[in-house]
Design a protein around this motif. Structure first.
Motif, PDB file in Angstrom:
ATOM      1  N   GLU A 254       4.445  87.400  -9.998  1.00  0.00           N
ATOM      2  CA  GLU A 254       3.222  86.564  -9.434  1.00  0.00           C
ATOM      3  C   GLU A 254       2.728  85.395 -10.541  1.00  0.00           C
ATOM      4  OE1 GLU A 254      -1.278  87.267  -7.885  1.00  0.00           O
ATOM      5  OE2 GLU A 254      -0.215  89.030  -8.729  1.00  0.00           O
ATOM      6  N   ALA A 255       3.039  85.738 -11.928  1.00  0.00           N
ATOM      7  CA  ALA A 255       2.892  84.949 -12.801  1.00  0.00           C
ATOM      8  C   ALA A 255       3.932  83.640 -12.954  1.00  0.00           C
ATOM      9  CB  ALA A 255       2.812  85.500 -14.255  1.00  0.00           C
ATOM     10  N   PHE A 256       5.142  83.966 -12.545  1.00  0.00           N
ATOM     11  CA  PHE A 256       6.195  83.364 -12.538  1.00  0.00           C
ATOM     12  C   PHE A 256       6.131  82.309 -11.154  1.00  0.00           C
ATOM     13  CE2 PHE A 256      10.429  82.267 -10.882  1.00  0.00           C
ATOM     14  CZ  PHE A 256      10.894  81.335 -11.937  1.00  0.00           C
ATOM     15  N   GLN A 257       5.713  82.802 -10.218  1.00  0.00           N
ATOM     16  CA  GLN A 257       5.551  82.008  -9.019  1.00  0.00           C
ATOM     17  C   GLN A 257       4.308  81.124  -9.094  1.00  0.00           C
ATOM     18  OE1 GLN A 257       4.401  84.224  -5.386  1.00  0.00           O
ATOM     19  NE2 GLN A 257       4.338  82.610  -4.132  1.00  0.00           N
ATOM     20  N   PHE A 258       3.328  81.454 -10.141  1.00  0.00           N
ATOM     21  CA  PHE A 258       2.344  80.402 -10.185  1.00  0.00           C
ATOM     22  C   PHE A 258       2.455  79.610 -11.288  1.00  0.00           C
ATOM     23  CE2 PHE A 258      -1.348  79.465 -12.889  1.00  0.00           C
ATOM     24  CZ  PHE A 258      -2.293  78.879 -11.907  1.00  0.00           C
ATOM     25  N   THR A 259       3.418  79.748 -12.275  1.00  0.00           N
ATOM     26  CA  THR A 259       3.615  78.741 -13.273  1.00  0.00           C
ATOM     27  C   THR A 259       4.796  78.088 -12.770  1.00  0.00           C
ATOM     28  OG1 THR A 259       3.191  80.633 -14.699  1.00  0.00           O
ATOM     29  CG2 THR A 259       4.511  78.483 -15.808  1.00  0.00           C
ATOM     30  N   TYR A 260       5.780  78.460 -12.346  1.00  0.00           N
ATOM     31  CA  TYR A 260       7.153  77.849 -11.545  1.00  0.00           C
ATOM     32  C   TYR A 260       7.306  77.742 -10.092  1.00  0.00           C
ATOM     33  CZ  TYR A 260       7.952  77.677 -16.768  1.00  0.00           C
ATOM     34  OH  TYR A 260       7.966  77.891 -18.165  1.00  0.00           O
ATOM     35  N   ILE A 287      15.110  80.310 -16.822  1.00  0.00           N
ATOM     36  CA  ILE A 287      14.446  79.637 -17.548  1.00  0.00           C
ATOM     37  C   ILE A 287      14.740  80.058 -18.899  1.00  0.00           C
ATOM     38  CG2 ILE A 287      12.711  79.352 -15.687  1.00  0.00           C
ATOM     39  CD1 ILE A 287      11.029  81.515 -17.038  1.00  0.00           C
ATOM     40  N   SER A 288      14.292  79.392 -19.960  1.00  0.00           N
ATOM     41  CA  SER A 288      14.567  79.715 -21.387  1.00  0.00           C
ATOM     42  C   SER A 288      13.668  80.500 -21.810  1.00  0.00           C
ATOM     43  CB  SER A 288      14.562  78.326 -22.185  1.00  0.00           C
ATOM     44  OG  SER A 288      13.420  77.698 -21.980  1.00  0.00           O
ATOM     45  N   ASP A 289      14.077  81.237 -23.266  1.00  0.00           N
ATOM     46  CA  ASP A 289      13.104  82.035 -23.938  1.00  0.00           C
ATOM     47  C   ASP A 289      11.790  81.496 -24.147  1.00  0.00           C
ATOM     48  OD1 ASP A 289      15.345  83.911 -23.717  1.00  0.00           O
ATOM     49  OD2 ASP A 289      15.553  84.163 -25.674  1.00  0.00           O
ATOM     50  N   HIS A 290      11.838  80.336 -24.652  1.00  0.00           N
ATOM     51  CA  HIS A 290      10.540  79.651 -25.014  1.00  0.00           C
ATOM     52  C   HIS A 290       9.623  79.445 -23.844  1.00  0.00           C
ATOM     53  CE1 HIS A 290      13.038  75.885 -24.259  1.00  0.00           C
ATOM     54  NE2 HIS A 290      11.845  75.586 -23.925  1.00  0.00           N
ATOM     55  N   GLU A 291      10.080  79.354 -22.684  1.00  0.00           N
ATOM     56  CA  GLU A 291       9.134  79.368 -21.568  1.00  0.00           C
ATOM     57  C   GLU A 291       8.669  80.822 -21.249  1.00  0.00           C
ATOM     58  OE1 GLU A 291      11.002  75.708 -19.059  1.00  0.00           O
ATOM     59  OE2 GLU A 291      12.237  77.508 -19.198  1.00  0.00           O
ATOM     60  N   LEU A 292       9.679  81.943 -21.339  1.00  0.00           N
ATOM     61  CA  LEU A 292       9.218  83.198 -20.998  1.00  0.00           C
ATOM     62  C   LEU A 292       8.344  83.678 -22.058  1.00  0.00           C
ATOM     63  CD1 LEU A 292      12.891  84.614 -20.368  1.00  0.00           C
ATOM     64  CD2 LEU A 292      10.735  84.771 -18.759  1.00  0.00           C
ATOM     65  N   ILE A 293       8.543  83.088 -23.296  1.00  0.00           N
ATOM     66  CA  ILE A 293       7.138  83.574 -24.342  1.00  0.00           C
ATOM     67  C   ILE A 293       6.007  82.752 -23.917  1.00  0.00           C
ATOM     68  CG2 ILE A 293       6.600  83.228 -26.893  1.00  0.00           C
ATOM     69  CD1 ILE A 293       9.379  83.087 -27.455  1.00  0.00           C
ATOM     70  N   GLY A 294       5.904  81.584 -23.624  1.00  0.00           N
ATOM     71  CA  GLY A 294       4.722  80.877 -22.930  1.00  0.00           C
ATOM     72  C   GLY A 294       4.235  81.678 -21.783  1.00  0.00           C
ATOM     73  N   MET A 295       4.975  82.153 -20.659  1.00  0.00           N
ATOM     74  CA  MET A 295       4.516  83.233 -19.721  1.00  0.00           C
ATOM     75  C   MET A 295       3.743  84.426 -20.309  1.00  0.00           C
ATOM     76  SD  MET A 295       7.267  82.643 -16.507  1.00  0.00           S
ATOM     77  CE  MET A 295       6.245  83.873 -15.693  1.00  0.00           C
ATOM     78  N   SER A 296       4.518  84.890 -21.368  1.00  0.00           N
ATOM     79  CA  SER A 296       3.624  85.977 -21.960  1.00  0.00           C
ATOM     80  C   SER A 296       2.359  85.924 -22.583  1.00  0.00           C
ATOM     81  CB  SER A 296       4.573  86.792 -22.986  1.00  0.00           C
ATOM     82  OG  SER A 296       4.697  86.004 -24.320  1.00  0.00           O
TER      83      SER A 296
END
Length: 367
Positions: A254-260, A287-296
């Protein structure tokens, strides 16, 4: 002119190293052997390993224009992991002129883990910089290299050494140290905010960083001190990293859908037969690791609090956002997340070399 105490300490140390070297040479000397045998033994004595620390030990210099310090620090960690287990080695800081606090906690962890079960002796070669040597002493890195047992009594120290622990055993002690030694006028509300940030970060290590490890193997390291009126706190673990664990959260899709939203639509179109929750396996390649950290750091964007665990990043981010001069760094795997309270906008960057685990660091201006 009389020698200063520091000069005497250095002289004693050099003499001690010299005696140790002579002992190692004598171990390989065979009396009454042929000259050929002596040469073979002499060559064996040259196998002592020297692990060289770089001039600048830092993880902050990762940009393309000045990434040399970061790369050399990562290489230093690899050298420790590979060579510190070797009997009779040196860790040579003679050329080191700068050590950042965030980097020294990672070096400490590498030495502690590499030293588990080793039987040989290790010795430190001091820096020419008094400041660097002071950091090595205060952090207990020098004692750790020499194989001394490190114990903690945070209620009786002025400067906190690096704390190494598992589970939540030391989290209350850390909060008490901040209250009693650093922030003496801490109110109950502020203590609760600090306690939440520290304990939830430590709990995240136990819950997520080491998914395949037993409870007593889920180790973390913590450093806390002040520079002027700035409180500095860093927590580090050598687990699998945020990018690998955030995709497992129940709120992630859900967070991924909202962000990207566009990337989410593209994945659905390309994989029409896959169930939505299975798409999380594809996302790390997109998507890259820094983007995944941003989602966390955003966590559950729906506000439904589907999973309270794993939301500790929100406590930290709130602490940084709400205090003057707040600064947050998160290093994990191949990415970095940075939030500056003054700018009030997160920045995310790729790393030139993988970072071993996760380090969360925050700086806060004290009143």
């Amino acid at each position: 002119m009389k020698k200063s105490a520091l000069d005497k300490d250095r002289s004693h140390h050099r003499a001690g190293v010299s005696r140790w070297l002579n002992e190692q040479e004598r171990k390989f000397h065979v009396y009454g052997a042929s000259s050929k045998s002596k040469k073979v033994r002499a060559r064996s004595s040259d196998r002592r390993v020297k692990i060289f620390a770089p001039p600048i030990i830092s993880i902050y210099d990762f940009n393309a224009e000045r990434s040399d310090a970061y790369k050399r620090t990562m290489q230093f960690l690899s050298d420790i992991e590979r060579n510190f287990r070797v009997n009779n080695c040196f860790v040579d800081f003679s050329e080191t002129v700068t050590v950042t606090a965030a980097a020294i906690i990672v070096v400490y962890a590498a030495i502690e883990q590499a030293g588990v079960g080793r039987k040989g002796k290790a010795e430190i070669i001091w820096s020419k910089s008094d400041r660097v040597n002071r950091q090595l002493r205060l952090s207990n890195v020098s004692r750790l290299i020499r194989g001394h047992k490190i114990s903690y009594a945070l209620d009786s120290v002025i400067n906190m050494p690096i704390v190494s622990s598992v589970g939540g055993k030391m989290s209350d002690d850390v909060v008490d140290f901040i209250q009693n030694r650093i922030y003496t006028d801490m109110s109950a509300d502020i203590e609760h905010v600090y306690g939440d940030a520290v304990s939830e970060t430590i709990n995240n290590v136990g819950s997520h960083a080491y998914p395949e490890s037993s409870a007593d193997e889920r180790r973390w390291w913590l450093l806390c001190h002040t520079i002027g009126k700035k409180l500095y706190l860093a927590i580090y673990d050598t687990g699998v990293g945020i990018p690998k664990t955030v995709v497992e959260r129940r709120w992630f899709m859900e967070a991924f859908q909202f962000t990207y939203p566009q990337a989410f639509k593209n994945m659905l179109a390309e994989n029409p037969e896959k169930e939505t929750h299975l798409l999380s396996r594809i996302i790390p390649a997109r998507i890259s690791d820094h983007e995944l950290i941003g989602m966390s750091m955003k966590g559950d964007v729906s506000g439904t609090k589907k999973e309270k665990r794993g939301q500790g990043s929100k406590s930290i981010l709130a602490l940084v956002e709400e205090t003057s001069g707040g600064l947050l760094w998160v290093f994990s795997n191949n990415g970095v997340y940075r939030f500056d309270q003054v700018v009030n906008k997160p920045e995310m960057y790729p790393l030139p070399m993988p970072f071993p685990g996760t380090l969360v660091q925050w700086n806060i201006e004290l009143p």
